[in-house]
Design an enzyme around this catalytic site. Structure first.
Site, mmCIF file in Angstrom:
data_model
loop_
_atom_site.group_PDB
_atom_site.id
_atom_site.type_symbol
_atom_site.label_atom_id
_atom_site.label_comp_id
_atom_site.label_asym_id
_atom_site.label_seq_id
_atom_site.Cartn_x
_atom_site.Cartn_y
_atom_site.Cartn_z
ATOM 1 N N TRP A 126 45.325 13.061 41.628
ATOM 2 C CA TRP A 126 44.861 14.693 42.255
ATOM 3 C C TRP A 126 44.796 14.680 43.570
ATOM 4 O O TRP A 126 45.052 15.787 44.194
ATOM 5 C CB TRP A 126 43.532 15.060 41.543
ATOM 6 C CG TRP A 126 43.784 15.271 39.883
ATOM 7 C CD1 TRP A 126 43.563 14.476 38.893
ATOM 8 C CD2 TRP A 126 44.873 16.162 39.396
ATOM 9 N NE1 TRP A 126 43.973 14.645 37.513
ATOM 10 C CE2 TRP A 126 44.992 15.599 37.906
ATOM 11 C CE3 TRP A 126 45.821 17.025 39.727
ATOM 12 C CZ2 TRP A 126 45.813 16.668 36.953
ATOM 13 C CZ3 TRP A 126 46.687 17.909 39.068
ATOM 14 C CH2 TRP A 126 46.531 17.359 37.569
ATOM 15 N N ASP A 174 37.361 18.292 45.992
ATOM 16 C CA ASP A 174 37.850 18.641 44.691
ATOM 17 C C ASP A 174 36.923 17.936 43.700
ATOM 18 O O ASP A 174 36.926 16.712 43.655
ATOM 19 C CB ASP A 174 39.175 18.133 44.595
ATOM 20 C CG ASP A 174 39.687 18.504 42.985
ATOM 21 O OD1 ASP A 174 38.940 19.031 42.151
ATOM 22 O OD2 ASP A 174 40.850 18.117 42.525
ATOM 23 N N LYS A 180 36.471 20.966 32.440
ATOM 24 C CA LYS A 180 35.874 19.645 32.146
ATOM 25 C C LYS A 180 34.384 19.444 31.958
ATOM 26 O O LYS A 180 34.086 19.027 30.761
ATOM 27 C CB LYS A 180 36.062 18.614 33.373
ATOM 28 C CG LYS A 180 37.450 18.647 34.338
ATOM 29 C CD LYS A 180 38.805 18.148 33.560
ATOM 30 C CE LYS A 180 39.868 18.283 34.488
ATOM 31 N NZ LYS A 180 41.007 17.411 33.820
#
Length: 365
Positions: A105, A176, A200
């Site tokens: 990511w 992030d 999540k």
């Protein structure tokens, strides 16, 4: 309590939601607070929805200790859109931004930012298959960088920052935090910007929560496309256009659930306990289960691991599904197996997985 069958959900996202949150949403589905409408039907300009979004923000501020000089926004596009937005908004023309690349990511984030300007890789763990975080001595930051970007927890490779990197004076830290958001206490003041896809830990898919320090918004250049302009979104209090109303409502219910649980300190203790249960099985398996991350970098949210062969891993997934253990196949880009132990995954589900792993080794070792 519901009598509907529920599986042990280890999906990496969208992922498990607290059962009590789902039941409350179910009870309010047809008529929120007796108003005669579902949240999915009401105007985002209504007093009812104004109460929902303001309460959600207030509860999040309380949980995370967000100071008054930070804006909280409920946005769209997934974290992936914000990989580009952070560069568009906060990296001036001609400037560079530093990226610590610790997994898929953060690698995706720098790829987007590089399309729009200059980037600098401060650390890249790809040669070691992203199995660890950098040591302080490996980081050589640009003291003139517009910002430093990190991914706090890498869902695919299972590494998680335990503390913030030490940056040159005046360089802002962007993060992030999608996959370990509201899983543990953090010092928000160490960050200039935090953003997280909700799917999540914080709620369902469809909303990104952005937390941005006020002074950063003064950097936003003029004439950005409106929907990509953090300053506009902050000024309009997330309501420039129709926001993802239902997802914001569900996040608000999750924040209330976390407060009732005892806040992020209490949640962190539970999450640590859950992770220890699975890592203990891996570490005591004599190499039968092979964890990906080195111990000091291990994530408490996502635990990727391997078996001796892909055939054995396929059997593990097949047999685990029979035991109602869902979502244990590793990410398609790396294969293997992965257990995601987000906040809403209950202890009994994690114990069921740990017990299954022990029995699987006995039968197939």
């Amino acid at each position: 309590m519901t009598s509907v069958k529920r599986v042990h959900n280890f999906n990496a996202g969208p992922s498990a939601m607290p059962l009590s949150v789902l039941e409350k949403a179910q009870a309010e589905l047809l008529s929120f607070n007796g108003c005669g409408m579902s949240v999915m039907e009401m105007s985002h300009r209504s007093k009812e929805f104004e109460g929902i979004i303001k309460t959600a923000e207030a509860d999040l501020r309380e949980l995370m200790g967000i100071p008054a000089n930070y804006k909280v926004m409920f946005l769209q596009g997934g974290a992936s859109l914000h990989f580009a937005m952070e560069a568009m908004n906060f990296r001036p023309a001609g400037a560079s931004a530093d990226y610590i690349v610790t997994g898929a990511w953060s690698k995706a984030a720098i790829k987007e930012a590089a399309k729009l300007g200059t980037t600098n890789v401060v650390f890249n763990g790809e040669a070691e298959k992203f199995n660890r975080l950098p040591a302080a001595g490996e980081l050589n930051f640009d003291p003139k960088a517009a910002y430093v970007h990190i991914c706090h927890n890498e869902t695919i490779h299972g590494v998680e920052f335990k503390s913030e990197p030490v940056l040159p004076a005046g360089v802002p830290l962007f993060c992030d935090m999608s996959s370990d958001f509201v899983s543990q206490p953090i010092d928000v003041t160490k960050y200039a910007m935090i953003y997280a896809g909700a799917q999540k830990n914080a709620g369902p898919a469809g909303v990104v929560i952005a937390i941005v320090r006020d002074d950063m918004l003064e950097r936003v250049p003029a004439n950005l496309p409106t929907m990509l302009d953090y300053k506009v979104m902050a000024e309009k209090e997330s309501l420039y256009n129709t926001p993802p109303c239902w997802s914001i409502y569900m996040c608000g219910l999750v924040f209330q659930w976390l407060k009732e649980l005892g806040g992020l300190e209490a949640m962190y203790k539970i999450d640590q306990q859950k992770a220890k249960m699975i890592y203990d099985v891996i570490d005591k398996s004599g190499g039968y289960y092979r964890g990906h991350a080195v111990p000091e970098s291990r994530s408490i949210m996502n635990i990727p691991f391997r078996l001796a062969s892909e055939e054995l891993e396929d059997l593990f997934v097949k047999e685990s599904k029979k035991a109602d253990l869902i979502g244990l196949k590793g990410h398609r880009s790396v294969g293997g197996l992965r257990a995601s132990l987000y906040n809403a995954v209950p202890l009994e589900s994690v114990k069921a997985l740990a017990d299954f792993m022990v029995e699987f080794q006995k039968k197939n070792g």
